[in-house]
Design a protein around this motif. Structure first.
Motif, short mmCIF file in Angstrom:
data_model
loop_
_atom_site.label_atom_id
_atom_site.label_comp_id
_atom_site.label_asym_id
_atom_site.label_seq_id
_atom_site.Cartn_x
_atom_site.Cartn_y
_atom_site.Cartn_z
N GLN A 148 55.73 -2.98 23.48
CA GLN A 148 54.86 -3.11 24.66
C GLN A 148 53.44 -3.55 24.29
O GLN A 148 52.71 -4.07 25.11
CB GLN A 148 54.76 -1.78 25.43
CG GLN A 148 56.08 -1.23 25.91
CD GLN A 148 56.94 -2.27 26.62
OE1 GLN A 148 56.47 -2.99 27.47
NE2 GLN A 148 58.21 -2.32 26.25
N PHE A 149 53.09 -3.34 23.02
CA PHE A 149 51.72 -3.66 22.62
C PHE A 149 51.56 -5.11 22.17
O PHE A 149 50.49 -5.54 21.78
CB PHE A 149 51.24 -2.69 21.54
CG PHE A 149 51.07 -1.31 22.08
CD1 PHE A 149 49.91 -0.97 22.77
CD2 PHE A 149 52.07 -0.35 21.96
CE1 PHE A 149 49.75 0.29 23.31
CE2 PHE A 149 51.93 0.92 22.50
CZ PHE A 149 50.76 1.24 23.17
N THR A 191 51.85 -11.26 25.75
CA THR A 191 52.27 -12.65 25.80
C THR A 191 51.13 -13.46 26.39
O THR A 191 50.29 -12.94 27.10
CB THR A 191 53.51 -12.83 26.69
OG1 THR A 191 53.23 -12.24 27.96
CG2 THR A 191 54.73 -12.20 26.08
N GLU A 192 51.16 -14.74 26.07
CA GLU A 192 50.12 -15.60 26.63
C GLU A 192 50.57 -16.01 28.02
O GLU A 192 51.69 -16.48 28.21
CB GLU A 192 49.96 -16.83 25.75
CG GLU A 192 48.53 -17.28 25.66
CD GLU A 192 48.39 -18.36 24.62
OE1 GLU A 192 48.14 -19.50 25.02
OE2 GLU A 192 48.58 -18.07 23.42
N LYS A 193 49.72 -15.84 28.98
CA LYS A 193 50.14 -16.13 30.34
C LYS A 193 49.86 -17.56 30.75
O LYS A 193 48.89 -18.17 30.33
CB LYS A 193 49.46 -15.17 31.31
CG LYS A 193 50.11 -13.81 31.26
CD LYS A 193 50.16 -13.24 32.64
CE LYS A 193 50.81 -11.88 32.66
NZ LYS A 193 50.49 -11.24 33.93
N ASN A 194 50.75 -18.05 31.58
CA ASN A 194 50.66 -19.41 32.07
C ASN A 194 50.06 -19.39 33.47
O ASN A 194 50.74 -19.46 34.46
CB ASN A 194 52.08 -20.00 32.08
CG ASN A 194 52.11 -21.45 32.47
OD1 ASN A 194 51.31 -22.24 31.98
ND2 ASN A 194 53.02 -21.82 33.34
N LYS A 211 55.60 -7.44 33.18
CA LYS A 211 54.74 -6.42 32.59
C LYS A 211 55.43 -5.69 31.45
O LYS A 211 54.83 -4.89 30.76
CB LYS A 211 54.33 -5.38 33.63
CG LYS A 211 53.84 -5.96 34.93
CD LYS A 211 52.44 -6.49 34.79
CE LYS A 211 51.88 -6.90 36.14
NZ LYS A 211 50.93 -7.99 36.04
N ILE A 212 56.74 -5.88 31.33
CA ILE A 212 57.50 -5.10 30.36
C ILE A 212 58.12 -6.01 29.31
O ILE A 212 58.72 -7.04 29.63
CB ILE A 212 58.64 -4.34 31.08
CG1 ILE A 212 58.08 -3.53 32.24
CG2 ILE A 212 59.37 -3.43 30.11
CD1 ILE A 212 59.14 -3.06 33.18
N LYS A 252 57.61 -22.02 28.48
CA LYS A 252 57.21 -22.94 27.43
C LYS A 252 58.19 -24.12 27.35
O LYS A 252 57.79 -25.28 27.30
CB LYS A 252 57.20 -22.19 26.10
CG LYS A 252 56.12 -22.64 25.16
CD LYS A 252 56.02 -21.64 24.03
CE LYS A 252 55.42 -22.29 22.80
NZ LYS A 252 55.39 -21.37 21.67
#
Lengths: 196, 151
Positions: free
Chosen positions: B19-20, B23-26, B69-70, B82
């Motif tokens: 969880q830590f 991810t890079e958000k688009n 979120k998970i 991607k």
């Protein structure tokens, strides 16, 4: 049994806590940079210095050679072999050096290579039906490339009116062996043009 | 029972640890000048449907579902977005050469026709992304017109 229940309970609890935590975390991420589609650009620029007409023709011939190997794999209905050869072709397309061509030709070649690389990449990872769909456009790209670069080889542009509303490809042999149908309709097509 | 307990704990700990990893958000939330809808004259019915059905993976702005979120769900989505953008990014449409536009349009038409796109794994959750027979035909004929106009 009791302990199992307890650990399951703990797991659920922890999961819920985490979801809440990561919910807050997610909000503060900003926009990602637009993805670049021109990853091969650098390679092309890097080769710039060794621009010589001979080596360029050699590169074009290398592309043709790989294209014909790929075509033969499709004629032979060999999906796995075509995958490998698709990836080989990606490499020879990427190492093509266009630096000594005039600007207009250069940008056309760049467009051709960009498109061809994408189709060759797909051929490297698809089933044979998709490989053939991509080979159709790839053939057009390679034909357009030859129109600019020229070649030492004697080529035959062949045409099958049945595949996808009429489709062409290149061959070094006069005899028609159809890469779009393979054994199911090997002889479909005719020579429509000779190059050289 | 003991073994089960150990496995459960290991799974839990792993679940917590991953969880830590963010991810890079688009999420760019702007419409660039190069966007498909900006450079083409797209009928609004088609525009709206394409934005709902395609733009989550084929543009620079994804509207994420709650399970992003998970982990590992977020990784899975990141990967898909991607890959989708590498194949086709509507936001960068006018940067493609005519040759590539032609290739892209051909693939768009083929994959919508065959039902390959939008993907089943996407429409499973996004029911509004499913193309009705009617809109499917309009989208395809629009893309055909666009493709012919390139020549």
């Amino acid at each position: 049994m009791k302990t199992v229940k307890r650990s399951l309970g703990a797991m659920a609890l922890a999961a819920i806590t985490l979801i809440t935590v990561s919910c807050n975390e997610g909000k503060k991420n900003e926009a990602t940079a637009p993805m670049s589609n021109e990853m091969h650009q650098d390679t092309m620029d890097a080769d710039k210095d060794m621009a010589m007409n001979d080596s360029q023709d050699a590169k074009a011939e290398a592309i043709l050679k790989d294209y014909f190997n790929l075509k033969d794999a499709l004629v032979g209905d060999d999906n796995a072999k075509a995958k490998g050869l698709g990836n080989t072709l990606v490499q020879s397309l990427k190492s093509f050096d266009m630096s000594s061509y005039a600007d207009g030709k250069k940008s056309e070649l760049k467009d051709i290579m960009e498109d061809a690389i994408e189709h060759a990449e797909h051929i490297g990872e698809s089933d044979i039906k998709h490989q053939r769909e991509h080979f159709k456009i790839l053939s057009k790209d390679v034909t357009d490339m030859v129109a600019i670069t020229g070649t030492q080889m004697k080529l035959y542009e062949q045409y099958c009116p049945m595949y996808d509303g009429g489709t062409a490809w290149l061959s070094t042999e006069k005899q028609v062996l159809n890469p779009y149908y393979g054994s199911s309709m090997l002889k479909c097509g005719k020579v429509q043009r000779e190059i050289n | 029972m003991r073994v089960f307990k150990i496995i459960a704990w290991i799974a839990l700990i792993l679940f917590i640890i991953i969880q830590f990893f963010p991810t890079e958000k688009n999420e760019s939330y702007t419409t660039p000048d190069n966007d498909f809808m900006v450079v083409n004259n797209v009928p609004s019915k088609i525009e709206n449907q394409l934005k709902v059905s395609c733009y989550d993976c084929h543009s620079n702005s994804t509207s994420y579902p709650w399970y992003n979120k998970i982990q590992p769900a977020a990784w899975y989505l990141e990967d898909h977005v991607k890959e989708g953008k590498a194949e086709l990014n509507f936001n960068e449409w006018s940067t493609y050469s005519d040759r590539r536009k032609d290739s892209k349009l051909r693939s768009i038409i083929k994959q919508i026709e065959s039902g390959e796109m939008p993907m089943d794994s996407y429409t499973l959750i996004h029911r509004d992304a499913i193309l009705s027979e009617n809109i499917k035909n309009s989208v395809i004929s629009y893309m055909r017109i666009l493709k012919d106009s390139l020549k």
